[in-house]
Design a protein around this motif. Structure first.
Motif, PDB file in Angstrom:
ATOM      1  N   TYR A   1       0.881  -1.176   0.000  1.00 14.64           N
ATOM      2  CA  TYR A   1       0.000   0.000   0.000  1.00 14.64           C
ATOM      3  C   TYR A   1       0.912   1.217   0.000  1.00 14.64           C
ATOM      4  O   TYR A   1       1.699   1.406   0.943  1.00 14.64           O
ATOM      5  CB  TYR A   1      -0.919   0.024   1.226  1.00 14.64           C
ATOM      6  N   SER A   2       0.823   2.036  -1.072  1.00 22.91           N
ATOM      7  CA  SER A   2       1.800   3.119  -1.245  1.00 22.91           C
ATOM      8  C   SER A   2       1.155   4.491  -1.353  1.00 22.91           C
ATOM      9  O   SER A   2       1.710   5.395  -1.964  1.00 22.91           O
ATOM     10  CB  SER A   2       2.644   2.864  -2.491  1.00 22.91           C
ATOM     11  N   LYS A   3      -0.015   4.664  -0.735  1.00 19.53           N
ATOM     12  CA  LYS A   3      -0.741   5.924  -0.887  1.00 19.53           C
ATOM     13  C   LYS A   3      -0.780   6.759   0.396  1.00 19.53           C
ATOM     14  O   LYS A   3      -1.607   7.661   0.524  1.00 19.53           O
ATOM     15  CB  LYS A   3      -2.172   5.643  -1.343  1.00 19.53           C
ATOM     16  N   VAL A   4       0.093   6.471   1.344  1.00 21.32           N
ATOM     17  CA  VAL A   4       0.069   7.214   2.603  1.00 21.32           C
ATOM     18  C   VAL A   4       0.459   8.672   2.341  1.00 21.32           C
ATOM     19  O   VAL A   4       1.455   8.957   1.683  1.00 21.32           O
ATOM     20  CB  VAL A   4       1.016   6.598   3.643  1.00 21.32           C
ATOM     21  N   GLU A   5      -0.329   9.591   2.876  1.00 16.65           N
ATOM     22  CA  GLU A   5      -0.117  11.019   2.674  1.00 16.65           C
ATOM     23  C   GLU A   5       0.426  11.670   3.939  1.00 16.65           C
ATOM     24  O   GLU A   5       0.279  11.135   5.041  1.00 16.65           O
ATOM     25  CB  GLU A   5      -1.437  11.687   2.277  1.00 16.65           C
ATOM     26  N   PRO A   6       1.049  12.854   3.801  1.00 17.24           N
ATOM     27  CA  PRO A   6       1.530  13.575   4.992  1.00 17.24           C
ATOM     28  C   PRO A   6       0.382  13.885   5.950  1.00 17.24           C
ATOM     29  O   PRO A   6      -0.771  14.064   5.548  1.00 17.24           O
ATOM     30  CB  PRO A   6       2.126  14.859   4.409  1.00 17.24           C
ATOM     31  N   ASP A   7       0.708  13.937   7.238  1.00 19.84           N
ATOM     32  CA  ASP A   7      -0.252  14.237   8.299  1.00 19.84           C
ATOM     33  C   ASP A   7      -1.360  13.188   8.404  1.00 19.84           C
ATOM     34  O   ASP A   7      -2.364  13.405   9.081  1.00 19.84           O
ATOM     35  CB  ASP A   7      -0.870  15.629   8.128  1.00 19.84           C
ATOM     36  N   LEU A   8      -1.191  12.056   7.780  1.00 20.90           N
ATOM     37  CA  LEU A   8      -2.053  10.877   7.873  1.00 20.90           C
ATOM     38  C   LEU A   8      -3.544  11.199   7.936  1.00 20.90           C
ATOM     39  O   LEU A   8      -4.159  11.163   9.011  1.00 20.90           O
ATOM     40  CB  LEU A   8      -1.660  10.002   9.075  1.00 20.90           C
ATOM     41  N   PRO A   9      -4.152  11.485   6.800  1.00 21.24           N
ATOM     42  CA  PRO A   9      -5.605  11.677   6.795  1.00 21.24           C
ATOM     43  C   PRO A   9      -6.340  10.368   7.073  1.00 21.24           C
ATOM     44  O   PRO A   9      -5.896   9.292   6.648  1.00 21.24           O
ATOM     45  CB  PRO A   9      -5.884  12.184   5.375  1.00 21.24           C
ATOM     46  N   ARG A  10      -7.455  10.473   7.748  1.00 22.54           N
ATOM     47  CA  ARG A  10      -8.277   9.292   8.066  1.00 22.54           C
ATOM     48  C   ARG A  10      -8.643   8.526   6.797  1.00 22.54           C
ATOM     49  O   ARG A  10      -8.771   7.286   6.818  1.00 22.54           O
ATOM     50  CB  ARG A  10      -9.537   9.738   8.806  1.00 22.54           C
ATOM     51  N   GLU A  11      -8.801   9.240   5.690  1.00 22.46           N
ATOM     52  CA  GLU A  11      -9.193   8.594   4.439  1.00 22.46           C
ATOM     53  C   GLU A  11      -8.208   7.504   4.010  1.00 22.46           C
ATOM     54  O   GLU A  11      -8.611   6.509   3.392  1.00 22.46           O
ATOM     55  CB  GLU A  11      -9.327   9.647   3.327  1.00 22.46           C
ATOM     56  N   ASN A  12      -6.915   7.685   4.310  1.00 18.69           N
ATOM     57  CA  ASN A  12      -5.941   6.644   3.991  1.00 18.69           C
ATOM     58  C   ASN A  12      -6.274   5.344   4.708  1.00 18.69           C
ATOM     59  O   ASN A  12      -6.154   4.250   4.147  1.00 18.69           O
ATOM     60  CB  ASN A  12      -4.536   7.085   4.403  1.00 18.69           C
ATOM     61  N   LEU A  13      -6.706   5.449   5.956  1.00 20.46           N
ATOM     62  CA  LEU A  13      -7.017   4.256   6.745  1.00 20.46           C
ATOM     63  C   LEU A  13      -8.324   3.613   6.294  1.00 20.46           C
ATOM     64  O   LEU A  13      -8.454   2.376   6.314  1.00 20.46           O
ATOM     65  CB  LEU A  13      -7.057   4.627   8.228  1.00 20.46           C
ATOM     66  N   LEU A  14      -9.270   4.425   5.866  1.00 19.60           N
ATOM     67  CA  LEU A  14     -10.496   3.867   5.293  1.00 19.60           C
ATOM     68  C   LEU A  14     -10.169   3.103   4.005  1.00 19.60           C
ATOM     69  O   LEU A  14     -10.719   2.024   3.735  1.00 19.60           O
ATOM     70  CB  LEU A  14     -11.499   4.981   4.997  1.00 19.60           C
ATOM     71  N   ASP A  15      -9.257   3.665   3.212  1.00 25.63           N
ATOM     72  CA  ASP A  15      -8.878   3.062   1.934  1.00 25.63           C
ATOM     73  C   ASP A  15      -8.200   1.719   2.129  1.00 25.63           C
ATOM     74  O   ASP A  15      -8.547   0.723   1.470  1.00 25.63           O
ATOM     75  CB  ASP A  15      -7.972   4.033   1.173  1.00 25.63           C
ATOM     76  N   VAL A  16      -7.219   1.657   3.026  1.00 24.15           N
ATOM     77  CA  VAL A  16      -6.493   0.398   3.203  1.00 24.15           C
ATOM     78  C   VAL A  16      -7.398  -0.665   3.807  1.00 24.15           C
ATOM     79  O   VAL A  16      -7.315  -1.858   3.449  1.00 24.15           O
ATOM     80  CB  VAL A  16      -5.219   0.604   4.056  1.00 24.15           C
ATOM     81  N   ALA A  17      -8.295  -0.270   4.706  1.00 22.63           N
ATOM     82  CA  ALA A  17      -9.224  -1.233   5.305  1.00 22.63           C
ATOM     83  C   ALA A  17     -10.159  -1.805   4.244  1.00 22.63           C
ATOM     84  O   ALA A  17     -10.499  -3.002   4.275  1.00 22.63           O
ATOM     85  CB  ALA A  17     -10.019  -0.568   6.415  1.00 22.63           C
ATOM     86  N   ASN A  18     -10.553  -0.971   3.296  1.00 23.80           N
ATOM     87  CA  ASN A  18     -11.427  -1.432   2.219  1.00 23.80           C
ATOM     88  C   ASN A  18     -10.667  -2.320   1.232  1.00 23.80           C
ATOM     89  O   ASN A  18     -11.157  -3.371   0.800  1.00 23.80           O
ATOM     90  CB  ASN A  18     -12.027  -0.229   1.497  1.00 23.80           C
ATOM     91  N   GLN A  19      -9.452  -1.900   0.893  1.00 22.30           N
ATOM     92  CA  GLN A  19      -8.677  -2.635  -0.111  1.00 22.30           C
ATOM     93  C   GLN A  19      -8.292  -4.033   0.354  1.00 22.30           C
ATOM     94  O   GLN A  19      -8.287  -4.985  -0.442  1.00 22.30           O
ATOM     95  CB  GLN A  19      -7.423  -1.832  -0.465  1.00 22.30           C
ATOM     96  N   PHE A  20      -7.990  -4.173   1.636  1.00 20.39           N
ATOM     97  CA  PHE A  20      -7.492  -5.463   2.131  1.00 20.39           C
ATOM     98  C   PHE A  20      -8.457  -6.119   3.121  1.00 20.39           C
ATOM     99  O   PHE A  20      -8.049  -6.971   3.916  1.00 20.39           O
ATOM    100  CB  PHE A  20      -6.119  -5.279   2.774  1.00 20.39           C
ATOM    101  N   ALA A  21      -9.723  -5.733   3.068  1.00 22.22           N
ATOM    102  CA  ALA A  21     -10.722  -6.284   3.979  1.00 22.22           C
ATOM    103  C   ALA A  21     -10.761  -7.804   3.886  1.00 22.22           C
ATOM    104  O   ALA A  21     -10.797  -8.381   2.798  1.00 22.22           O
ATOM    105  CB  ALA A  21     -12.094  -5.704   3.660  1.00 22.22           C
ATOM    106  N   GLY A  22     -10.738  -8.447   5.042  1.00 22.88           N
ATOM    107  CA  GLY A  22     -10.836  -9.896   5.091  1.00 22.88           C
ATOM    108  C   GLY A  22      -9.535 -10.630   4.864  1.00 22.88           C
ATOM    109  O   GLY A  22      -9.478 -11.862   5.024  1.00 22.88           O
ATOM    110  N   GLN A  23      -8.475  -9.924   4.471  1.00 20.40           N
ATOM    111  CA  GLN A  23      -7.192 -10.588   4.254  1.00 20.40           C
ATOM    112  C   GLN A  23      -6.392 -10.635   5.560  1.00 20.40           C
ATOM    113  O   GLN A  23      -6.428  -9.705   6.352  1.00 20.40           O
ATOM    114  CB  GLN A  23      -6.390  -9.857   3.178  1.00 20.40           C
TER     115      GLN A  23
END
Length: 414
Positions: free
Chosen positions: A71-93
């Protein structure tokens, strides 16, 4: 003004099970990861993912028979949206290990991701202290900047746009299993990032060394992460301050100087070890709303605030600032404590100036009309204000902002 001291002679550290430090030590990653299993998630940002060093790291891990997801989309100041994205992309894995390779936001992202992918939910359910009540996937942290110390801390800071503020997720269960700290990874760090992270590390060291001593009870230690200034955090602060006193100038003069990079990164590690139980304080509380308003880097903000917060705290931490003057080799041991403390604070300013950090809030773009708003928001950061050695009130924060904006570094009355 009340001066708090460590009457219990308490020492407390929270830390990864293993810390591996030194140039080239990233080459141990394949064996460290394979020891956990054969499925790894690597977290990073776009800049690092495009670096040939990252490509080599991935290839070396795959040669050990480990399946690598990135997962290579982490942005500065860590927006919550990054965490929503990774949870969706790898859900269940399921992963045997999560690896964070990057700056402070990447470290924080990997900490929370290891929890969310293992336990489910939204990061909003984790905001606060000790809300995370169990472990996530094993975590390995690999910093690429010399400043945040996030590789060894058990807190992640998330920017929640809906709430308009940064919020902490703090729990011992966020602590990395292993931290691999390789100064070679900082050789390509851009000058602006070197400046910001260096100022952050210096602020961590100063705030930990001068923070409130809380003399916690057994119940307090069990319930809270930040138990105040203590013997072990003081030890790490002294070590870190000694290192930055010479390393900052050498890094600025020659960014390719690996020894200077190593000393700066080791100082940042020392700072991370200190803030993990002492915590940060006033400069960090005030910076967050300033950063949201001015869109300036965290490290620049805390660095610009440091001259004014130190002067505000001086009456309750005269001895500590005098010792800082001694550690930084600018204090005359025969002079008064006040003179030694002043010399120490001036030397801190010199170190910030060496990095190129702004030394006033006007240069950050803060406007006087926002002083009251910043003070209101800073007072909401109770985790941080509780660590400040001198009580912070709304009016006190406004005064700090007023002086910081006017570049008024005359000393306040002791």
């Amino acid at each position: 003004m009340n001066r708090t001291v460590n009457e219990l002679q308490l020492g407390l550290l929270r830390q990864p099970a293993t810390v591996l430090f030194g140039p080239g030590q990233r080459r141990q990653l394949p064996s460290l990861i394979a020891a956990h299993g054969d499925r790894a998630l690597l977290c990073t940002d776009e800049r690092m993912s495009a670096d040939p060093v990252f490509t080599d790291i991935v290839a070396s891990i795959q040669r050990r028979g480990v399946t690598v997801s990135v997962y290579s989309k982490v942005e500065p100041d860590l927006p919550r949206e990054n965490l929503l994205d990774v949870a969706n992309q790898f859900a269940g894995q399921r992963f045997d290990v999560v690896v964070g390779i990057g700056g402070g936001s990447v470290m924080d992202f990997a900490k929370v991701t290891a929890i969310l992918l293992a336990r489910g939910g939204d990061v909003r359910e984790l905001y606060g202290e000790n809300i995370v009540d169990g472990p996530g996937f094993p975590l390995i942290t690999v910093p690429t900047t010399g400043g945040t110390g996030a590789e060894v801390t058990c807190i992640a800071v998330v920017f929640d746009a809906d709430k308009g503020m940064k919020i902490g997720v703090a729990s011992p269960h966020l602590e990395a299993t292993t931290a691999v700290i390789d100064p070679e990874l900082t050789l390509t760090c851009p000058p602006g990032l070197t400046m910001a992270t260096g100022a952050d590390a210096l602020t961590h060291l100063v705030e930990s060394f001068t923070s409130r001593a809380k003399n916690p009870s057994a119940e307090d230690i069990d319930a809270h992460l930040y138990v105040g200034k203590n013997l072990l955090t003081d030890h790490y602060c002294r070590s870190g301050l000694t290192l930055v006193n010479s390393s900052f100038a050498r890094v600025v003069a020659d960014p390719s100087d690996l020894r200077a990079r190593s000393d700066t990164m080791f100082a940042a590690f020392n700072a991370g070890m200190a803030i993990n139980t002492a915590g940060t304080a006033g400069a960090h509380a005030i910076q967050s709303p300033i950063g949201a308003l001015t869109h300036t880097a965290h490290g620049l903000g805390v660095g610009a605030l440091l001259p004014y917060v130190t002067r505000f705290n001086l009456p309750t931490r005269l001895e500590e600032f005098a010792e800082i003057g001694q550690i930084l080799e600018v204090a005359d041991a025969s002079a008064s404590l006040e003179a030694q403390a002043h010399a120490g604070i001036r030397r801190l300013e010199e170190l910030l100036d060496t990095l190129g950090c702004p030394l006033n809030l006007k240069d950050l773009g803060l406007e006087p009309k926002d002083f009251d708003y910043v003070a209101d928001q800073a007072m909401l950061a109770t985790r941080l204000t509780a660590n400040n050695p001198r009580e912070l009130t709304h009016d006190a924060v406004v005064e700090i902002l007023r002086r910081g904006h006017a570049d008024d570094r005359s000393f306040w009355t002791v």
